[in-house]
Structures are given as structure tokens and as C-alpha cells.
Design an enzyme around this catalytic site. Structure first.
Site, PDB file in Angstrom:
ATOM      1  N   TRP A  99       0.826  -1.207   0.000  1.00 45.92           N
ATOM      2  CA  TRP A  99       0.000   0.000   0.000  1.00 45.92           C
ATOM      3  C   TRP A  99       0.859   1.255   0.000  1.00 45.92           C
ATOM      4  CZ3 TRP A  99      -3.962  -1.971  -1.830  1.00 45.92           C
ATOM      5  CH2 TRP A  99      -4.437  -3.209  -1.393  1.00 45.92           C
ATOM      6  N   ASP A 166      -1.140   7.004   6.386  1.00 45.34           N
ATOM      7  CA  ASP A 166      -2.224   6.069   6.106  1.00 45.34           C
ATOM      8  C   ASP A 166      -2.320   5.163   7.327  1.00 45.34           C
ATOM      9  OD1 ASP A 166      -3.878   4.006   5.337  1.00 45.34           O
ATOM     10  OD2 ASP A 166      -2.757   3.473   3.531  1.00 45.34           O
ATOM     11  N   LYS A 190     -11.391  -1.862   8.935  1.00 47.49           N
ATOM     12  CA  LYS A 190     -10.531  -2.613   9.845  1.00 47.49           C
ATOM     13  C   LYS A 190     -10.973  -2.392  11.299  1.00 47.49           C
ATOM     14  CE  LYS A 190      -7.645  -3.011   6.230  1.00 47.49           C
ATOM     15  NZ  LYS A 190      -7.322  -4.221   5.487  1.00 47.49           N
TER      16      LYS A 190
END
Length: 356
Positions: A99, A166, A190
């Protein structure tokens, strides 16, 4: 049979969140309507987004001067939206996983990107330590938790420029010093809500300093001005996020959430370290994620990995198969996962090892 949910995302939600969301799907705020069909302009839903925003600020202790936004597009949209708004000349990034690499790729569309360090050559099995962040960077971007590889940065980096992070998979698991940051973003699926909404926290004074024109929907100022209501927001995930935030507050906030997360991780890592069959994939224990624990079988037992997944499934343990790009196992220990589930997994590991 009780299920023990270790999926990496979408992932486990608290019973409090699930039950209250289910109730609202049938009858939202005594309107006689489902939350799925109520107008986002209604006073009932405005109360939802107002309370959710206030709880984010309260639980994370966000100071004045920051805006909280509820946006679509997932964290992946932020890979481009963030540099669109904040990258004027140059940004610094650290490459710690898939990511992070995707964020770097998108940022290069908007300006110079200095990749200050990478652990790609070692399969992203550690967090680089010795690197220099240029003081003239507009910001330094890092991915705090790497779900695929099981590494995590659990302290706010001290760098000579503003921070951007992030925090999709570990937000609400530790305190954050917002004085260091210009922006933090997190996909909800999440530690917060079902997939479909992205939480963005941005410093107001960091905006408006790029020369490029920004499309209306990609301009943070559009959503700040309209209170995340410029277009129809993802109503159901925001309602679920509110339930999770209420639950977090009831538990005692970040201090208690972090205590629980550390305890769960210690139990599982302890079992891995004591095992002759299983071994962790992160090379430095200091870099181990407390959200996503990645491990494999030692070479002499490698052929038994599929059997172990089936063994776990028979005990109600789901979601422990590693990401397709790396294999092995991954146990995600998000806030909603009870310690009991971790102990069930540890017992399964012990029993499987004893049997074989």
C-alpha cells in the site's frame, strides 16, 4: 459453532456495532424507515454524522484547526487525493509494503517524490530505520501498519517536516500527536465500520497552497465546506462507525483499546516464539504489528500449512490464511476481536503441533 474471525478486512466488528446497525436497518431513529433508505439530508442522519465527527475528535484528542471528513473511494483514493491537495513541490515517502508502494506511485503524478527508504529487497519484513527525510519536503508520508507483511510503526516519526499517514488498519489503537501531522486517513473496514467510508483528518491551514486546479470532488475544501455532504455520503458505514465510536468510548477510549491490543498480540507472539512448528515473518520484534500477526511454518513442516487452515476451520477459526502474495498465515487482531479468540487460536496451534 462460535466463529473466531481473523479476517484482515473487511473484518470483525463488535456485537454492539452489528446489533445496533441491524436494528437501524429495520427502523432508524424511530422514523419507521430503514437507515438504508432515509435521506442523508434528514435531521436524523445529520445528528449521526455530527455525533460521529465529535466522537472522532474526542477519542483521538484532535485539537482545533483540523477537519474530520467522511469520504468515499477507500484509502486508495487518498493515494492521489492527498498529493493533489498537499504536494506543491516535493514529498518524502517510505516504502514499507504494497500500500505504501501504491501511494508512492500515485504521488509521482503530482510532483517529485523522494523515497527515503525501502524494505522491498527483503520482502518488506522489517521497517527501515536509518534514513533522512529532507527538511524541504512538503510532507513525509508513511503507512503506519502493513497488513500484508505484519509490520507496524507505532510511534509518530520525528521528522523535519509535516507528517501524513495512512492509518487504515491501526487507527484507534494508540494515541496520536496531531501537532506533527497535516493529514491522517483511514479506510473504515478494519477498526471502525464496514467498507464504504474513509475517515480523513486534515489540518485546515495545510490546504490551498498548491497552484494546480483541483477537481471539485477531489478538493478537501469542498467537503469541509459542505460537512461531508457535498454528495450523498456512505450513510450505512457512517452509522456503523458511530456505533463503534460509542463502543470505544464506553470501553474507556484509546488507553484501554491499546492495552487490550497489546495483550492480545503478546499472547499470540508468545505462542509463535515458543513453537517449533511456527515462526514469525518479521525479522525485528520491534517492528511486529499488533494488528496483523504474520507467521509461517518452519521449512520441515511447510507442506502442512493447508492442513492447519482446515484444522482451524473445524474449530470455528476463520480468516487466518496469509495474503495471496506472501502465503503463510495472518491473524488480524483488530479492536473488536476478543482475547478469547486469540486463546482459541493459540490452543489450535498447540494441538496441531502436538499431533504432528
Amino acid at each position: 459453532m462460535k466463529k473466531h474471525n481473523f479476517y484482515a478486512g473487511p473484518s470483525i466488528l463488535s456485537e454492539y456495532t452489528i446489533q445496533n446497525t441491524a436494528d437501524a436497518i429495520l427502523n432508524f431513529a424511530d422514523t419507521g424507515l430503514s437507515v438504508l433508505e432515509v435521506s442523508h439530508r434528514s435531521k436524523e442522519f445529520q445528528a449521526v454524522i455530527d455525533e460521529a465527527t465529535a466522537l472522532v475528535k474526542e477519542i483521538l484528542d484532535i485539537p482545533e484547526g483540523f477537519s474530520v471528513l467522511w469520504l468515499g473511494g477507500g484509502a486508495s483514493m487518498q493515494f492521489c487525493m492527498l498529493p493533489y491537495n498537499l504536494l506543491a513541490r516535493k514529498a518524502a515517502y517510505i516504502d514499507t509494503g504494497t500500500w505504501a508502494a501504491n501511494a508512492i506511485k500515485e504521488a509521482r503524478l503530482f510532483g517529485e517524490v523522494d523515497v527515503v527508504a525501502s524494505s522491498k529487497e527483503a520482502g518488506y519484513t522489517y521497517i527501515p530505520k536509518d534514513f533522512t527525510v529532507p527538511a524541504d519536503a512538503d510532507y513525509f508520508h508513511y503507512t503506519s501498519n502493513n497488513t500484508i507483511y505484519g509490520t507496524e510503526i507505532r510511534t509518530d516519526p520525528k521528522v523535519p517536516c509535516r507528517l501524513v499517514a495512512d492509518m487504515s488498519s491501526d487507527i484507534f489503537s494508540r494515541p496520536i500527536d496531531f501537532s506533527l501531522y497535516d493529514a491522517i486517513y483511514a479506510g473504515a473496514q478494519k477498526n471502525l465500520a464496514p467498507a464504504g467510508v474513509t475517515l480523513v483528518i486534515v489540518r485546515d491551514e495545510a490546504l490551498g497552497h498548491v497552484d494546480r486546479p483541483i477537481p471539485t470532488m477531489l478538493d478537501y475544501r469542498t467537503h469541509i465546506k459542505k460537512g461531508s455532504m457535498f454528495n450523498t455520503p456512505p450513510v450505512l458505514p457512517i452509522f456503523s462507525a458511530l456505533q463503534t465510536l460509542r463502543y470505544y468510548k464506553q470501553l474507556g477510549g484509546l488507553k484501554e483499546l491499546e492495552r487490550r491490543d497489546l495483550e492480545k498480540a503478546a499472547v499470540l507472539y508468545g505462542a509463535i516464539d515458543d513453537s517449533k512448528m511456527f515462526t514469525g515473518t518479521v525479522t525485528d520484534p520491534a517492528d511486529r504489528s499488533i494488528m496483523n500477526v504474520t507467521f509461517v511454518m518452519t521449512p520441515e513442516y511447510k507442506e502442512l500449512e493447508a492442513d492447519f487452515v482446515s484444522f482451524c476451520a473445524a474449530r470455528g477459526i476463520v480468516g487466518i490464511k496469509g495474503h495471496r502474495s506472501v502465503g503463510g498465515f495472518r491473524a488480524s487482531l483488530y479492536n473488536a476481536l476478543p482475547l478469547e479468540s486469540v486463546k482459541v487460536l493459540v490452543e489450535a496451534m498447540h494441538d496441531f503441533e502436538t499431533t504432528h
